[in-house]
Write an enzyme that holds these catalytic residues in place. Sequence first.
Site, mmCIF file in Angstrom:
data_model
loop_
_atom_site.group_PDB
_atom_site.id
_atom_site.type_symbol
_atom_site.label_atom_id
_atom_site.label_comp_id
_atom_site.label_asym_id
_atom_site.label_seq_id
_atom_site.Cartn_x
_atom_site.Cartn_y
_atom_site.Cartn_z
ATOM 1 N N ARG B 300 0.889 -1.268 -0.033
ATOM 2 C CA ARG B 300 -0.042 -0.039 -0.257
ATOM 3 C C ARG B 300 0.946 1.102 0.067
ATOM 4 O O ARG B 300 0.312 2.355 -0.641
ATOM 5 C CB ARG B 300 -0.973 -0.185 1.085
ATOM 6 C CG ARG B 300 -1.986 -0.981 0.978
ATOM 7 C CD ARG B 300 -2.986 -1.165 2.148
ATOM 8 N NE ARG B 300 -4.105 -1.992 1.519
ATOM 9 C CZ ARG B 300 -5.082 -2.511 2.392
ATOM 10 N NH1 ARG B 300 -5.119 -2.087 3.737
ATOM 11 N NH2 ARG B 300 -5.989 -3.189 1.945
ATOM 12 N N TYR B 441 -6.785 0.514 -6.900
ATOM 13 C CA TYR B 441 -6.215 -1.066 -6.593
ATOM 14 C C TYR B 441 -5.622 -1.106 -5.324
ATOM 15 O O TYR B 441 -5.355 0.105 -4.829
ATOM 16 C CB TYR B 441 -5.441 -1.004 -7.960
ATOM 17 C CG TYR B 441 -4.250 -0.559 -8.273
ATOM 18 C CD1 TYR B 441 -3.686 0.423 -7.797
ATOM 19 C CD2 TYR B 441 -3.761 -1.068 -9.583
ATOM 20 C CE1 TYR B 441 -2.481 1.099 -8.663
ATOM 21 C CE2 TYR B 441 -2.970 -0.362 -10.292
ATOM 22 C CZ TYR B 441 -1.834 0.611 -9.506
ATOM 23 O OH TYR B 441 -0.947 1.248 -10.128
ATOM 24 N N GLU B 442 -5.132 -2.131 -5.197
ATOM 25 C CA GLU B 442 -4.504 -2.563 -3.798
ATOM 26 C C GLU B 442 -5.440 -2.071 -2.592
ATOM 27 O O GLU B 442 -4.853 -1.585 -1.574
ATOM 28 C CB GLU B 442 -3.233 -1.904 -3.835
ATOM 29 C CG GLU B 442 -2.222 -2.464 -2.762
ATOM 30 C CD GLU B 442 -1.809 -3.909 -2.881
ATOM 31 O OE1 GLU B 442 -1.681 -4.408 -3.965
ATOM 32 O OE2 GLU B 442 -1.935 -4.591 -2.057
ATOM 33 N N GLY B 443 -6.824 -2.256 -2.717
ATOM 34 C CA GLY B 443 -7.602 -1.935 -1.602
ATOM 35 C C GLY B 443 -8.025 -0.390 -1.884
ATOM 36 O O GLY B 443 -7.228 0.594 -1.923
ATOM 37 N N GLN B 448 -9.439 1.705 2.620
ATOM 38 C CA GLN B 448 -8.036 2.404 3.399
ATOM 39 C C GLN B 448 -8.787 3.221 4.601
ATOM 40 O O GLN B 448 -8.400 3.001 5.702
ATOM 41 C CB GLN B 448 -7.334 3.379 2.676
ATOM 42 C CG GLN B 448 -6.643 2.777 1.350
ATOM 43 C CD GLN B 448 -5.875 1.603 1.581
ATOM 44 O OE1 GLN B 448 -5.077 1.489 2.505
ATOM 45 N NE2 GLN B 448 -5.976 0.505 0.753
#
Lengths: 597, 597
Positions: B300, B441-443, B448
């Site tokens: 992240r 992306y990536e959460g 978050q």
Amino acid sequence: MSEYTAPLRDIRFVLEHLADLDGVAALPGFDHVDADGVFSVLEENARFLEDIVAPLNRIGDAQGSVRNDDGSVTTPDGFREAYKAYVDAGWNGVAFPPEYGGGGFPWLVGIAMQEILTSANMAFSMCPLLNQGAVDMLLHHASEELREIYLPKMVTGEWTGTMNLTEPQAGSDVGALTTKAVPQDDGTYRITGTKIFISFGEHDMSENIIHLVLARIPSAPPGTKGISCFIVPKLLVGDDGSLGERNDVTCMSIEHKMGIKASPTCVLSYGDGGEGAIGYLIGEEHAGMRYMFTMMNNARLSLGLEGLAVAERAFQMAVAYANERKQGRAPGAPAGEQSSIVEHPDVRRMLLTQRASIDALRGVIYANAAAIDLAARHEDDATRSSCGELADFLTPVSKGWGTDLGVELTSLALQVFGGMGYIEETGVAQHVRDARIAPIYEGTNGIQAMDLVGRKLPMRGGAAVADYLGSIDATIAELADAGDDLASIRGALTDGLAALRTATDWLLANGSNEPLDALAGATPYLRLFSVVTGGWVMAQQALKATAQLAEASGADVAFYNGKVVTARFYCEQLLPQAAGLVPAVTATNRDLAAAVF
Amino acid sequence: MSEYTAPLRDIRFVLEHLADLDGVAALPGFDHVDADGVFSVLEENARFLEDIVAPLNRIGDAQGSVRNDDGSVTTPDGFREAYKAYVDAGWNGVAFPPEYGGGGFPWLVGIAMQEILTSANMAFSMCPLLNQGAVDMLLHHASEELREIYLPKMVTGEWTGTMNLTEPQAGSDVGALTTKAVPQDDGTYRITGTKIFISFGEHDMSENIIHLVLARIPSAPPGTKGISCFIVPKLLVGDDGSLGERNDVTCMSIEHKMGIKASPTCVLSYGDGGEGAIGYLIGEEHAGMRYMFTMMNNARLSLGLEGLAVAERAFQMAVAYANERKQGRAPGAPAGEQSSIVEHPDVRRMLLTQRASIDALRGVIYANAAAIDLAARHEDDATRSSCGELADFLTPVSKGWGTDLGVELTSLALQVFGGMGYIEETGVAQHVRDARIAPIYEGTNGIQAMDLVGRKLPMRGGAAVADYLGSIDATIAELADAGDDLASIRGALTDGLAALRTATDWLLANGSNEPLDALAGATPYLRLFSVVTGGWVMAQQALKATAQLAEASGADVAFYNGKVVTARFYCEQLLPQAAGLVPAVTATNRDLAAAVF
């Protein structure tokens, strides 16, 4: 996913309750206009645009307009046919004067139709939009002779108009343009020069293109005071309106843009072939810039509308996707099942932020259009003047805030889609790309901010803005009478107005002595002014919807309740962000000047 | 216009003064690392990336990666050669452990190199970035046997790794994945299923691709607790590391995306040809999700870095253009001359907003990386633990705020260009399009925000966040000792912190009883938390730069003065916007729930 459904119920609410359609329809010259008639026109218009124009939006982006080797431009598949249908059905002329074949409807109604057209297909809409600007210019400033030759076919849309201002060295600084216009013995002019960023400067949708070109006559004074405005038709036109030879104007190239790809952005060369393209002076020499300014409010309002319209379409897509897409389990949902993402509070926040901003923006823009109608036609001098001032204040809000929100809200719609939003086939990314031009053209948003601070605040020595803020006070007073349900709205609007007053007073006190300080704070001031204006409109929405609820039944109850919820969300959760902008407005130019770039 | 110049002076300032490079270099295992060595590595790295990788950014966007009929993927012209040069020069392994051929540098240094790589070419950078995630996973969780087979070539970059999480029905909800892994008698598994959104899932830059695939063993419990992680090489690998037959994994298509077009986003099909692709279990069965989470902070952080890196490159373009482009006359400039647009206060505001946000973000991200290094290696338990908590708080800020700012700041850079910014050949529009993926992306950034509110705030019953806010108090106390010059920074940070405390206390008091209310306020809370954290970092920048000024001479004086100006601008003009978010945090879920979509 359905393409697009015109939000007629929302538009009707705004026309009836926030933009005083009845008052506009009562103006001289609008005897044939009443609310019911307007709504049935809008319904028919919406059906046409939903069916014929909206489905071409994706293909327009994928294909783009293409310039051929011979300098002609081919628009995407279906655009020609759709435009012909648009013209044949008479949609182009609805808001133009009857003398030239128009429908004689108010600008306010034109704005509603334009919203739907733009949502349906922003790139397509730019052709009628530019034409509308050109018609407006000719109506106000061209001789009767020129008007009779050009206007009838431009009003129907059989011919389309363009606006030629920009040159490579003359963008925001229009006064730096160098295109030449040399007077001829026959009263015409010969035009030579290069214009860039000319939307629909060449295309295949109409039989002729009427370029309105800013140029400089050899004797002209420098700067904006020496600019004249000319008609330069692509095909020369006889006095009887017949089409003649090709004029000397050529599309040299079209731009590869981030968005609105179906709208050909042309480099036009005038007079490449010899003595210059043949042009006809509009009005008087050296008055071109003044003429442009008289159209500015209308044009800028239309741009703000682009932000609104594209945001509305992207919002509809996001709502549909959020209802359809299942992912994760919302709190309280049954174990072992995926919920629709619309059940997740964070997704609802994204959607409600879009809806609330769109409602606020639609209220501002339609009220702005109504003010323009009232300022132009009201029988009472004082009303004309106060409405003119209202339009002066609302215009930079519509353009600056509207187009900024267009970018922000389409991006939020994309976010609702997650990874799918980033895939072009989904379609929402196009709206983000399309929306990104609007903060730039027709005066960058920085210029809108300077207009508000430099031209509008000083009107009547600050008394005009005091009146504007006083109108917000009046709404706060109405809220006080409306009971506890609207108390939070009243509180938030009171705080927002206080912040706006602080910033306004500071600018009035310091702006004339220290123009750099005023310019330094202009952009945050425009945002502050806009967010509070949005709060004002949302407070009115809450008041009107609450009043309607007293007598509503059936589906209307849910509709008006929704309007109250949206207004409350705006005022409680978005409006408080305005006050945080005051320090940026009043910070002076010190740090901006100290930075080294 | 020059392509890109790595901002080494700014990076050095952050490493020395905001991210404690000396402290990190003193950690066990970094005996060979010192500041001077780091800066010379960074200089050489920057030269390579500026010369070889940055010039491929535009062509990468224009050509994109293309899937051929045989399922292979061809990257844009020059990418293969540049990647080979990158591997040959040894850049890929600098921050990996020496046991597998890496340079053994701290993660903090890896982050600095990664910033430069990503600015040079975000799409290109994703290949090493995904590989880095895969290496990290194998280092921490794979058996020694698997590590010895795969890691050496992945550390050099001769082989590249991918992360295969997403399936059509399983995006944010990873637990919904259905890819199957059936154990075989020989200890391997057979993998069948379809994965989507696999960056560099197929390409022509490396001789093998090592897919890390999340899948479900038939006996697995449902949801995230039943997910295992497998190595599935594109080409099977012998125990001696030799390449063997093609495994049963096929690239079915690649996506047409809004940006990062050179990065092939693949649909990968496993086991289409028969019994399944051959896979090797990493660690234990059903532990895949846990393994993923151990890598999450690093991954992240890298995404937040994408926001920073692309914003930096777009900012450099905007500064160059603003200095070069002449338009209008700035107040005070000689009559009759056009000024560079950098002279206009509003343009300076756009540029300084970019610089200040970039400085704040770089400070946050590098401090975050340092905290990860310290948490992993410090000899003192308490320090490891407190640094781990710091990283836990900073990670959603880096990812969520960093990627949101990436979108906002690239858009601001585009605005500086006016109409030219909208033309693709200018290049800045690409940065806007590229940056738009990172909030997803990536959460997603919504995730978050929920991570911050739902997982991080409750740490140690709220004591962890109290410590975090206490650290900001400590900086405020330092400012009090620093004299009048920093008084406005102190005032703004004090106000911002008070707002953050109000919101934090409210969430701690209400979040556990009313999780919907906490989720409803998560996104504005993350923004509030981030803007104040940025203010904290900028206050430190002002303190450190002021201290350096006491002994600085020559160009250093201007540099440190600039750092003070930037910090003051951030605190005086951007930080005050944080407080306006408190009402949205504390509004509860009421209106979100009442809205009907």
